[in-house]
Design an enzyme around this catalytic site. Structure first.
Site, short mmCIF file in Angstrom:
data_model
loop_
_atom_site.label_atom_id
_atom_site.label_comp_id
_atom_site.label_asym_id
_atom_site.label_seq_id
_atom_site.Cartn_x
_atom_site.Cartn_y
_atom_site.Cartn_z
N HIS A 1 32.74 39.14 71.94
CA HIS A 1 32.18 37.91 71.39
C HIS A 1 32.21 36.81 72.45
O HIS A 1 33.13 36.75 73.25
CB HIS A 1 33.01 37.44 70.18
N ASN B 1 29.41 45.95 69.38
CA ASN B 1 28.95 45.37 70.65
C ASN B 1 30.06 44.76 71.49
O ASN B 1 29.81 43.92 72.34
CB ASN B 1 27.77 44.42 70.42
N TYR C 1 33.07 33.56 61.52
CA TYR C 1 31.69 33.99 61.30
C TYR C 1 31.05 33.28 60.11
O TYR C 1 30.12 33.81 59.49
CB TYR C 1 31.64 35.51 61.11
N GLU D 1 35.89 27.16 67.98
CA GLU D 1 36.48 28.50 68.00
C GLU D 1 37.83 28.51 68.72
O GLU D 1 38.76 29.19 68.29
CB GLU D 1 35.50 29.49 68.63
N LYS E 1 36.38 42.64 70.99
CA LYS E 1 36.45 43.08 69.59
C LYS E 1 37.25 44.39 69.50
O LYS E 1 37.53 45.03 70.52
CB LYS E 1 35.01 43.26 69.07
P1 GDP Z 1 26.47 37.11 68.78
O1 GDP Z 1 26.69 35.64 68.86
O2 GDP Z 1 25.60 37.64 69.87
O3 GDP Z 1 27.76 37.89 68.67
O4 GDP Z 1 25.62 37.39 67.44
P2 GDP Z 1 25.71 36.67 66.00
O5 GDP Z 1 26.58 35.47 66.04
O6 GDP Z 1 24.31 36.51 65.51
O7 GDP Z 1 26.38 37.80 65.10
C1 GDP Z 1 27.77 38.03 65.19
C2 GDP Z 1 28.01 39.52 65.25
O8 GDP Z 1 27.53 40.11 64.04
C3 GDP Z 1 27.24 40.26 66.35
O9 GDP Z 1 27.90 40.23 67.58
C4 GDP Z 1 27.15 41.64 65.80
O10 GDP Z 1 28.34 42.38 66.02
C5 GDP Z 1 27.02 41.40 64.33
N1 GDP Z 1 25.60 41.41 63.93
C6 GDP Z 1 24.66 40.45 64.12
N2 GDP Z 1 23.46 40.83 63.64
C7 GDP Z 1 23.66 42.07 63.11
C8 GDP Z 1 22.81 42.99 62.44
O11 GDP Z 1 21.61 42.77 62.25
N3 GDP Z 1 23.39 44.17 62.06
C9 GDP Z 1 24.70 44.46 62.27
N4 GDP Z 1 25.19 45.63 61.88
N5 GDP Z 1 25.53 43.60 62.90
C10 GDP Z 1 25.01 42.43 63.31
MG MG Z 2 27.46 34.29 67.48
#
Ligand code: GDP
Ligand code: MG
Length: 162
Positions: A128, A125, A62, A139, A22
């Protein structure tokens, strides 16, 4: 996907995942380290490119998070600078890739994982990784043209797989 592989066993080792550094990971100089972890594990790099993604692409990527309060901020952040997109191939690479990344929340990620080693906040974080084989294939299609994903024989294959 299995066109270069002769046997069924080999094509099982041709699973692919989409891994993306990212904008925060790029800014913090983590591209090399993240690539290196997948390389050293034995996974095969099949696609690699850098770009600043469009809003449209990120909203598709997303799409499942559209209703979340953090969605607009997430998309804006992901558009804020270039990302490094990769396709990695090998046995169980989708699940293993997620495990190498750590948890979505870096504070819950174990030391030794990418997120556990390099970051603190969820919205920063650094990396991805696809969460299932089906998602990975979607993807890869979103982020790469067909001819940008390489099919080639890994000469070290016999030293990686039994
Ligand atoms: P991943 O698959 O582990 O990347 O997580 P997800 O697909 O659930 O979410 C995509 C991205 O959205 C995550 O990597 C985070 O950067 C962001 N994200 C997810 N949940 C949260 C949240 O509760 N707060 C914030 N600020 N960002 C979030
Ligand atoms: Mg995800």
């Amino acid at each position: 996907l299995s066109t270069t592989n002769e046997s069924g066993a080999m094509s099982k080792n041709a699973e692919r995942t989409y891994i993306m550094v990212k904008p925060d990971g790029v800014q913090r100089g983590l591209v090399g380290n993240i690539i290196s972890r997948f390389e050293k594990r034995g996974y095969q790099l099949c696609g690699l490119k850098m770009r600043t993604a469009s809003r449209e692409l990120l909203e598709e990527h997303y799409g499942d998070l559209k209703s979340k309060p953090f969605f607009p901020g997430l998309v804006n952040f992901m558009m804020s600078g270039p990302v490094v997109s990769m396709v990695w191939q090998g046995k169980d690479v989708v699940k293993q890739g997620r495990s190498m990344l750590g948890e979505t929340d870096p504070l819950k990620s174990k030391p030794g994982s990418i997120r556990g080693d390099f970051c603190i906040d969820m919205g920063k974080n650094v990396c991805h990784g696809s969460d299932s084989v089906d998602t990975a294939n979607e993807e890869i299609k979103m982020w790469f043209k067909d001819d940008e994903v390489m099919d080639y024989k890994l000469t070290a294959y016999k030293d990686i797989y039994e």
